[in-house]
Design a protein around this motif. Sequence first.
Motif, PDB file in Angstrom:
ATOM      1  N   ASN A 177       0.865  -1.178   0.000  1.00  0.00           N
ATOM      2  CA  ASN A 177       0.000   0.000   0.000  1.00  0.00           C
ATOM      3  C   ASN A 177       0.904   1.231   0.000  1.00  0.00           C
ATOM      4  O   ASN A 177       1.470   1.607   1.032  1.00  0.00           O
ATOM      5  CB  ASN A 177      -0.907  -0.015   1.234  1.00  0.00           C
ATOM      6  CG  ASN A 177      -1.927   1.100   1.233  1.00  0.00           C
ATOM      7  OD1 ASN A 177      -1.627   2.223   0.830  1.00  0.00           O
ATOM      8  ND2 ASN A 177      -3.132   0.808   1.699  1.00  0.00           N
ATOM      9  N   HIS A 178       1.037   1.867  -1.147  1.00  0.00           N
ATOM     10  CA  HIS A 178       1.957   2.994  -1.277  1.00  0.00           C
ATOM     11  C   HIS A 178       1.480   4.222  -0.506  1.00  0.00           C
ATOM     12  O   HIS A 178       2.303   5.039  -0.070  1.00  0.00           O
ATOM     13  CB  HIS A 178       2.166   3.335  -2.758  1.00  0.00           C
ATOM     14  CG  HIS A 178       2.797   2.222  -3.532  1.00  0.00           C
ATOM     15  ND1 HIS A 178       4.073   1.774  -3.266  1.00  0.00           N
ATOM     16  CD2 HIS A 178       2.322   1.453  -4.550  1.00  0.00           C
ATOM     17  CE1 HIS A 178       4.372   0.784  -4.089  1.00  0.00           C
ATOM     18  NE2 HIS A 178       3.322   0.565  -4.875  1.00  0.00           N
ATOM     19  N   TYR A 179       0.167   4.343  -0.320  1.00  0.00           N
ATOM     20  CA  TYR A 179      -0.352   5.447   0.487  1.00  0.00           C
ATOM     21  C   TYR A 179       0.165   5.336   1.921  1.00  0.00           C
ATOM     22  O   TYR A 179       0.605   6.334   2.518  1.00  0.00           O
ATOM     23  CB  TYR A 179      -1.884   5.430   0.478  1.00  0.00           C
ATOM     24  CG  TYR A 179      -2.499   6.420   1.435  1.00  0.00           C
ATOM     25  CD1 TYR A 179      -2.574   7.780   1.125  1.00  0.00           C
ATOM     26  CD2 TYR A 179      -3.001   5.996   2.668  1.00  0.00           C
ATOM     27  CE1 TYR A 179      -3.134   8.687   2.022  1.00  0.00           C
ATOM     28  CE2 TYR A 179      -3.563   6.894   3.566  1.00  0.00           C
ATOM     29  CZ  TYR A 179      -3.616   8.244   3.238  1.00  0.00           C
ATOM     30  OH  TYR A 179      -4.167   9.139   4.125  1.00  0.00           O
ATOM     31  N   GLU A 181       2.839   3.780   2.864  1.00  0.00           N
ATOM     32  CA  GLU A 181       4.285   4.048   2.810  1.00  0.00           C
ATOM     33  C   GLU A 181       4.571   5.552   2.853  1.00  0.00           C
ATOM     34  O   GLU A 181       5.421   6.019   3.615  1.00  0.00           O
ATOM     35  CB  GLU A 181       4.891   3.462   1.533  1.00  0.00           C
ATOM     36  CG  GLU A 181       5.083   1.964   1.535  1.00  0.00           C
ATOM     37  CD  GLU A 181       5.772   1.489   0.267  1.00  0.00           C
ATOM     38  OE1 GLU A 181       6.644   0.614   0.361  1.00  0.00           O
ATOM     39  OE2 GLU A 181       5.416   1.995  -0.833  1.00  0.00           O
ATOM     40  N   ASN A 182       3.830   6.288   2.031  1.00  0.00           N
ATOM     41  CA  ASN A 182       4.099   7.717   1.872  1.00  0.00           C
ATOM     42  C   ASN A 182       3.599   8.553   3.048  1.00  0.00           C
ATOM     43  O   ASN A 182       4.260   9.506   3.477  1.00  0.00           O
ATOM     44  CB  ASN A 182       3.472   8.234   0.571  1.00  0.00           C
ATOM     45  CG  ASN A 182       4.083   7.585  -0.661  1.00  0.00           C
ATOM     46  OD1 ASN A 182       5.254   7.210  -0.644  1.00  0.00           O
ATOM     47  ND2 ASN A 182       3.293   7.445  -1.718  1.00  0.00           N
TER      48      ASN A 182
END
Length: 335
Positions: A177-179, A181-182
């Motif tokens: 889940n890149h959200y 991560e960011n």
Amino acid sequence: MKVLVYSAKDFEVEKLKNANQDKHRMTFVSEALDSTTVTLAAGHEAISIFSGDDASSVVMEMLKELGVKYLTLRSTGYNNVSTIAAKRLGIKVANAPDYSPHAIAEHTICLVLALNRRLLLANKQVKAYNFLLNDLVGSNLNGKTVGIVGTGRIGSLLVKLFHAFGCEVIANDLVVNHYLENQFNVKYMDLHTLCRKADIISIHVPLTQDTHYMFNESLFKLMKKGIVLVNTARGAVVRTKDVLNALRDGSLAGYATDVYETEKGIFFRDNPSGIKDAELKELIALPNVLLTPHQAFVTEEALRNIADTTVYNLNCWEENRPCKNELGYKTQILL
């Protein structure tokens, strides 16, 4: 349509009736679905079951013979349903996804805090007018490394909650889940690495052939000494025999769980004469174990959502329109 609701519990019947508004002819029975109670479904087009009911291939065959066409689960997980048999027999199956990820996530936090801060022991001591603090030393969540295994809807919420406590959050999932991560600096890694790094591990994966006994002796040996394990997913994701060994030898500092490997016949009922399951009895007796009776989903909001979803599924089938919760429906759309 005529609907038989298996495993009907007092706290959900009224909500199901309110959601139904007399549209379907619902009959409620406390018995769980299995090969001995399946005959109760005779004369019903649809049944509704709970996570502890048995909808194995043998039972599905019997349901088909009795004329049942539809099965709607009052749960998200459907590991208790033979979906292969359902497809072969033409019985449509739907679940109740996303009824309240917040209920499960919040209960997980409750378990962690209650175990970590010795709240049950504190309450017991105070009731005996013992106000000593010697056995009540806990530790801060702030600064701890928390491993989230499964970052779906529930796991994602827990990332945010643990992040708010000032924890470093690491994760394991098939899909990154890149959200997360960011926005929350989550670091994804393989399960073995996560087990080596985490101070607390929280499990949020479905029970499948791949996740059955995912947490076993080999993983416990990788973990830091003194780690706390939390399970609000499914009981059989953790091998009870191995978690008991890890608790006995001090590898695990604590185990907080809302589920158990073999709940059938014990959970969701009063057992005034006691229980025979030796492993469950030992878990309950251990001072560093906090076990709740599969209650994470029991909030007013979640129960209303489950009831609404159950009736929605039935309405779709009766009105011969697509049901977004029908298992395989999304696959059909993609095809």
